[in-house]
Write a protein that holds these residues in place. Structure first.
Motif, short mmCIF file in Angstrom:
data_model
loop_
_atom_site.label_atom_id
_atom_site.label_comp_id
_atom_site.label_asym_id
_atom_site.label_seq_id
_atom_site.Cartn_x
_atom_site.Cartn_y
_atom_site.Cartn_z
N GLY A 149 6.11 7.76 -19.22
CA GLY A 149 6.41 6.34 -19.26
C GLY A 149 6.21 5.68 -17.92
N ARG A 150 6.51 4.40 -17.86
CA ARG A 150 6.28 3.60 -16.66
C ARG A 150 7.23 4.03 -15.55
N ARG A 151 6.73 4.07 -14.34
CA ARG A 151 7.51 4.42 -13.16
C ARG A 151 7.39 3.29 -12.14
N TYR A 152 8.42 3.15 -11.31
CA TYR A 152 8.49 2.03 -10.38
C TYR A 152 8.80 2.52 -8.97
N VAL A 153 8.20 1.85 -8.00
CA VAL A 153 8.57 2.02 -6.60
C VAL A 153 9.07 0.67 -6.10
N VAL A 154 10.28 0.66 -5.57
CA VAL A 154 10.84 -0.55 -4.95
C VAL A 154 10.95 -0.25 -3.47
N GLU A 161 0.83 -1.20 0.00
CA GLU A 161 0.00 0.00 0.00
C GLU A 161 0.87 1.26 0.00
N ALA A 162 1.96 1.24 0.75
CA ALA A 162 2.88 2.38 0.75
C ALA A 162 3.46 2.59 -0.64
N ALA A 163 3.84 1.51 -1.31
CA ALA A 163 4.37 1.61 -2.67
C ALA A 163 3.33 2.21 -3.62
N ARG A 164 2.08 1.81 -3.47
CA ARG A 164 1.00 2.35 -4.31
C ARG A 164 0.84 3.86 -4.08
N ARG A 165 0.88 4.27 -2.82
CA ARG A 165 0.69 5.69 -2.52
C ARG A 165 1.86 6.53 -3.04
N ILE A 166 3.06 5.99 -2.93
CA ILE A 166 4.23 6.73 -3.45
C ILE A 166 4.17 6.80 -4.97
N HIS A 167 3.77 5.71 -5.59
CA HIS A 167 3.67 5.69 -7.06
C HIS A 167 2.71 6.75 -7.55
N GLY A 188 2.74 0.42 -10.93
CA GLY A 188 1.47 1.08 -11.20
C GLY A 188 0.36 0.11 -11.48
N GLU A 189 0.73 -1.13 -11.81
CA GLU A 189 -0.27 -2.16 -12.07
C GLU A 189 0.06 -3.45 -11.32
N GLU A 190 1.27 -3.96 -11.56
CA GLU A 190 1.65 -5.26 -11.01
C GLU A 190 2.53 -5.09 -9.78
N VAL A 191 2.37 -6.03 -8.85
CA VAL A 191 3.18 -6.08 -7.64
C VAL A 191 4.07 -7.32 -7.69
N THR A 192 5.36 -7.13 -7.50
CA THR A 192 6.29 -8.25 -7.41
C THR A 192 6.92 -8.23 -6.02
N VAL A 193 6.84 -9.36 -5.32
CA VAL A 193 7.40 -9.46 -3.97
C VAL A 193 8.72 -10.23 -4.03
N LEU A 194 9.77 -9.63 -3.50
CA LEU A 194 11.08 -10.27 -3.42
C LEU A 194 11.34 -10.60 -1.96
N SER A 195 11.66 -11.86 -1.67
CA SER A 195 11.78 -12.29 -0.29
C SER A 195 12.96 -13.22 -0.12
#
Length: 277
Positions: A178-183, A164-170, A202-209
């Motif tokens: 063009g496309r922008r990313y929040v990591v 949710e934080a990533a969505r709000r920052i985006h 902006g659309e897809e969420v990728t989780v790195l763990s």
């Protein structure tokens, strides 16, 4: 025969112990096979006589502008990482200098705690950073505190919160070009057994763990993570793949961390498998 390796530019502060800042950035670039170019924004040094507090000295704005002018005139740079800026005047000159050019990628590591400064001065810098540099970014790499602050959230306690934080920052980024990313980097501070990072485009969420290596933060992990993304982008990778390499490099660097007299260890970039050839 002369060659032109991938070029990666960084605008950031110096941290004399080698654990963070532009020292960590350039080591990361080198380890990943990118030719590093850098401009200094400030000098940060630990004070061993004062509980390792930070001493902060900003570089004169015109000197920063001169460095960026020299670097961009010398090399065909199109990928840049922006690290610690530290004062509103520095934010102004970096935004103006970088905004005068077109960047394929501008990776912003939004350092919101301005080391060695009073809270009021830090707040002024944070406000300037959001207004003038955040709109230029194609990739933003906040840690847990920075993600919570930029997103305006009281708590980030789960992967769902981090997403949710990533969505709000985006939503604060300029997506018109063009496309922008929040990591968003959860790291050791996100509760749970794993160090988790979230990539949002902006659309897809990728989780790195990956499993945590202890519960303590390791100095230079955030700098190294953002620098690794920058280097991989300079080499032509896309952002999700660059983030995966960054995750692997930081994990290896924390496992082989360098201990010192400081109360914290630092990432060892050289632990990551070197580039062949």
């Amino acid at each position: 025969m002369p060659s032109t390796p991938p070029l990666a530019f960084v605008v950031a502060g110096s941290e004399a112990t080698g654990g963070a800042g532009i020292q960590a950035d350039l080591k990361t670039f080198q380890q990943l096979g990118a030719y590093g170019v850098g401009a200094l924004t400030c000098i940060v040094s630990f004070d061993p006589a004062n509980d390792w507090a930070h001493r902060f000295v900003p570089v004169e704005p015109q000197v920063i502008a001169d460095q960026i002018e020299a670097a961009t005139a010398t090399h065909d740079l199109d990928v840049v990482k922006v690290g610690m800026l530290g004062t509103p005047a520095t934010v102004d000159v970096v935004a103006a200098s970088l905004g005068a050019r077109t960047w394929r990628h501008l990776v912003l590591d939004p350092v919101l705690i301005c080391k060695g400064q009073e809270p009021g001065a830090a707040l002024d810098t944070d406000t300037a950073l959001r207004e003038k540099v955040l709109p230029l970014a194609t990739v933003v790499t906040p840690n847990l505190f920075e993600a919570r602050t930029l997103a305006g959230m009281e708590h980030v306690l789960s992967i769902a919160d981090l997403t949710e934080a990533a969505r709000r920052i985006h939503a604060q980024l300029d997506t018109s070009a063009g496309r922008r990313y929040v990591v968003a980097k959860g790291g050791a501070e996100l509760p749970g057994p794993d160090a988790v990072d979230v990539v949002f485009d902006g659309e897809e969420v990728t989780v790195l763990s990956s499993p945590k290596i202890g519960e303590e933060r390791v100095s230079g992990s955030g700098c190294t993570f953002a620098a690794a993304i920058t280097a991989e982008l300079a080499k032509g990778a896309d952002v999700p793949d660059a983030a995966r390499v960054a995750k692997d490099m930081v994990t290896a660097g924390i496992e082989a961390r360098v201990t010192a007299r400081t109360p914290f260890a630092t990432v060892w970039q050289g632990a990551y498998p070197p580039v062949e050839g």
